[in-house]
Motif scaffolding. Structure first.
Motif, PDB file in Angstrom:
ATOM      1  N   ALA A  73      67.326  46.763  31.763  1.00 42.50           N
ATOM      2  CA  ALA A  73      67.063  47.053  30.379  1.00 42.50           C
ATOM      3  C   ALA A  73      68.540  47.508  29.584  1.00 42.50           C
ATOM      4  O   ALA A  73      68.622  48.595  29.241  1.00 42.50           O
ATOM      5  CB  ALA A  73      66.013  48.078  30.285  1.00 42.50           C
ATOM      6  N   LEU A  74      69.288  46.528  29.745  1.00 43.59           N
ATOM      7  CA  LEU A  74      70.735  46.871  29.073  1.00 43.59           C
ATOM      8  C   LEU A  74      71.586  45.560  28.925  1.00 43.59           C
ATOM      9  O   LEU A  74      71.320  44.610  29.596  1.00 43.59           O
ATOM     10  CB  LEU A  74      71.718  47.767  30.119  1.00 43.59           C
ATOM     11  CG  LEU A  74      72.835  48.434  29.193  1.00 43.59           C
ATOM     12  CD1 LEU A  74      72.384  49.635  28.551  1.00 43.59           C
ATOM     13  CD2 LEU A  74      73.652  48.964  30.598  1.00 43.59           C
ATOM     14  N   GLN A  75      72.191  45.587  27.789  1.00 42.95           N
ATOM     15  CA  GLN A  75      73.229  44.511  27.668  1.00 42.95           C
ATOM     16  C   GLN A  75      74.410  45.237  27.442  1.00 42.95           C
ATOM     17  O   GLN A  75      74.648  46.176  26.579  1.00 42.95           O
ATOM     18  CB  GLN A  75      72.803  43.662  26.595  1.00 42.95           C
ATOM     19  CG  GLN A  75      71.509  42.644  26.724  1.00 42.95           C
ATOM     20  CD  GLN A  75      71.213  41.783  25.640  1.00 42.95           C
ATOM     21  OE1 GLN A  75      70.660  42.186  24.866  1.00 42.95           O
ATOM     22  NE2 GLN A  75      71.617  40.579  25.987  1.00 42.95           N
ATOM     23  N   VAL A  76      75.539  44.623  27.679  1.00 41.38           N
ATOM     24  CA  VAL A  76      77.005  45.120  27.377  1.00 41.38           C
ATOM     25  C   VAL A  76      77.624  44.134  26.429  1.00 41.38           C
ATOM     26  O   VAL A  76      77.173  43.210  26.056  1.00 41.38           O
ATOM     27  CB  VAL A  76      78.033  45.200  28.550  1.00 41.38           C
ATOM     28  CG1 VAL A  76      77.245  46.119  29.700  1.00 41.38           C
ATOM     29  CG2 VAL A  76      78.040  43.841  29.146  1.00 41.38           C
ATOM     30  N   LEU A  84      77.204  40.561  22.260  1.00 41.25           N
ATOM     31  CA  LEU A  84      76.360  41.565  22.916  1.00 41.25           C
ATOM     32  C   LEU A  84      75.181  40.681  23.422  1.00 41.25           C
ATOM     33  O   LEU A  84      74.591  40.804  24.547  1.00 41.25           O
ATOM     34  CB  LEU A  84      75.884  42.625  21.820  1.00 41.25           C
ATOM     35  CG  LEU A  84      74.753  43.392  22.596  1.00 41.25           C
ATOM     36  CD1 LEU A  84      75.255  44.435  23.518  1.00 41.25           C
ATOM     37  CD2 LEU A  84      74.180  44.398  21.342  1.00 41.25           C
ATOM     38  N   GLY A  85      74.492  40.161  22.357  1.00 41.28           N
ATOM     39  CA  GLY A  85      73.349  39.317  22.584  1.00 41.28           C
ATOM     40  C   GLY A  85      73.336  38.219  23.832  1.00 41.28           C
ATOM     41  O   GLY A  85      72.289  37.832  24.322  1.00 41.28           O
ATOM     42  N   PRO A 120      78.941  51.279  31.578  1.00 37.84           N
ATOM     43  CA  PRO A 120      78.209  50.999  30.244  1.00 37.84           C
ATOM     44  C   PRO A 120      78.271  52.109  29.168  1.00 37.84           C
ATOM     45  O   PRO A 120      77.191  52.212  28.470  1.00 37.84           O
ATOM     46  CB  PRO A 120      76.861  50.793  31.013  1.00 37.84           C
ATOM     47  CG  PRO A 120      76.685  51.758  32.207  1.00 37.84           C
ATOM     48  CD  PRO A 120      78.183  51.811  32.585  1.00 37.84           C
ATOM     49  N   TYR A 121      79.369  53.093  29.066  1.00 36.44           N
ATOM     50  CA  TYR A 121      79.278  54.166  28.146  1.00 36.44           C
ATOM     51  C   TYR A 121      79.945  54.034  26.969  1.00 36.44           C
ATOM     52  O   TYR A 121      80.925  53.208  26.789  1.00 36.44           O
ATOM     53  CB  TYR A 121      79.457  55.256  29.092  1.00 36.44           C
ATOM     54  CG  TYR A 121      78.939  55.561  30.262  1.00 36.44           C
ATOM     55  CD1 TYR A 121      77.324  55.467  30.226  1.00 36.44           C
ATOM     56  CD2 TYR A 121      79.339  55.667  31.603  1.00 36.44           C
ATOM     57  CE1 TYR A 121      76.649  55.679  31.529  1.00 36.44           C
ATOM     58  CE2 TYR A 121      78.766  55.994  32.678  1.00 36.44           C
ATOM     59  CZ  TYR A 121      77.446  55.928  32.873  1.00 36.44           C
ATOM     60  OH  TYR A 121      76.622  56.053  33.893  1.00 36.44           O
ATOM     61  N   ASN A 122      79.912  55.012  26.068  1.00 37.89           N
ATOM     62  CA  ASN A 122      80.600  55.159  24.873  1.00 37.89           C
ATOM     63  C   ASN A 122      80.721  53.826  23.992  1.00 37.89           C
ATOM     64  O   ASN A 122      81.634  53.324  23.466  1.00 37.89           O
ATOM     65  CB  ASN A 122      82.151  55.670  25.245  1.00 37.89           C
ATOM     66  CG  ASN A 122      82.035  56.908  26.102  1.00 37.89           C
ATOM     67  OD1 ASN A 122      81.303  57.908  25.780  1.00 37.89           O
ATOM     68  ND2 ASN A 122      82.772  56.852  27.019  1.00 37.89           N
ATOM     69  N   GLY A 123      79.477  53.317  23.818  1.00 40.30           N
ATOM     70  CA  GLY A 123      79.611  52.227  22.869  1.00 40.30           C
ATOM     71  C   GLY A 123      79.794  50.569  23.769  1.00 40.30           C
ATOM     72  O   GLY A 123      79.985  49.821  23.057  1.00 40.30           O
ATOM     73  N   ASN A 124      79.961  50.709  24.865  1.00 42.74           N
ATOM     74  CA  ASN A 124      80.248  49.586  25.696  1.00 42.74           C
ATOM     75  C   ASN A 124      78.761  48.513  25.967  1.00 42.74           C
ATOM     76  O   ASN A 124      78.818  47.605  26.045  1.00 42.74           O
ATOM     77  CB  ASN A 124      80.927  49.889  26.868  1.00 42.74           C
ATOM     78  CG  ASN A 124      82.132  50.055  26.812  1.00 42.74           C
ATOM     79  OD1 ASN A 124      83.043  49.810  25.893  1.00 42.74           O
ATOM     80  ND2 ASN A 124      82.913  50.839  27.857  1.00 42.74           N
ATOM     81  N   ALA A 125      77.691  49.324  25.747  1.00 38.66           N
ATOM     82  CA  ALA A 125      76.507  48.730  25.891  1.00 38.66           C
ATOM     83  C   ALA A 125      75.351  49.367  25.170  1.00 38.66           C
ATOM     84  O   ALA A 125      75.336  50.194  24.210  1.00 38.66           O
ATOM     85  CB  ALA A 125      75.907  49.003  27.437  1.00 38.66           C
TER      86      ALA A 125
END
Length: 204
Positions: A73-76, A84-85, A120-125
């Motif tokens: 349940a994540l996209q980078v 992103l999509g 996957p942090y700080n806006g990467n995902a």
């Protein structure tokens, strides 16, 4: 933005802020995109990734459709093409996700085919909406949340987010507050379909 200045979200967000001033509404406004970059959802992202079995179970129980161990349940945001999509996360080692920017994942965009690992942090995902909704409740301790009756209907977005909040995050979901739609020209107003009127037009 329709006028070419800033982003689509900023354009309509500023329109909403102007309306608030005219109506005398004082509100603290949060921008999810900014909060991702500021790391406000870092804990929620890690929690979701660490508990993906429970997230998958909520989806499977609700939709009766099996999900494999490689569904996350994540996209980078692809560091090569910036999309992103088109990305698909397929593994998590506790620190970084493994992903691929898939050329044919969606019909409306083409991925570049790049694969890699990243934090996957700080806006990467970004989490998908139903999971993100529950993550917001958990992150900010939300106690009441309004939703249109499409989201609030049985088996809708609201139900999935509430189950994730309860069974994944282990938190009591907010008080459910469904609301009705305005009709415009005999049909439900829909921002995604461009049907209806703006807040400015409604105020006038």
């Amino acid at each position: 933005a329709p006028d070419g200045r800033g982003t689509f979200g900023e354009y309509y967000g500023n329109m909403m802020r102007d309306l608030f001033k005219k109506l005398g509404i004082k509100a603290e406004i949060y921008q999810t995109s900014v909060m991702y970059k500021e790391g406000k959802f870092n804990d929620a992202i890690k929690f979701v990734l660490d508990h993906m079995d429970q997230v998958r179970k909520v989806y499977v129980d609700m939709y009766k459709k099996e999900l494999g161990d490689t569904w996350f349940a994540l996209q980078v945001i692809c560091p090569k093409c910036g999309k992103l999509g088109t990305t698909k996360v397929n593994a998590w080692d506790g620190e970084k996700v493994t992903y691929t920017c898939e050329p044919h994942l969606v019909k409306w965009a083409e991925g570049c085919g790049y694969s890699g690992k990243m934090e996957p942090y700080n806006g990467n995902a970004k989490m998908p909406f139903k999971v993100e909704w529950a993550a917001k409740w958990w992150t900010f301790g939300v106690t009441i949340e309004g939703a249109g009756k499409d989201h609030a209907s049985a088996g809708g977005t609201y139900d999935v987010a509430r189950l994730i909040c309860q069974y994944v995050f282990g938190q009591e979901p907010p008080l459910k507050l469904p609301y009705e739609f305005f009709l415009y020209d005999g049909k439900k107003m829909s921002s995604s379909k461009g049907l209806g009127l703006t807040g400015e037009e409604l105020l006038e």
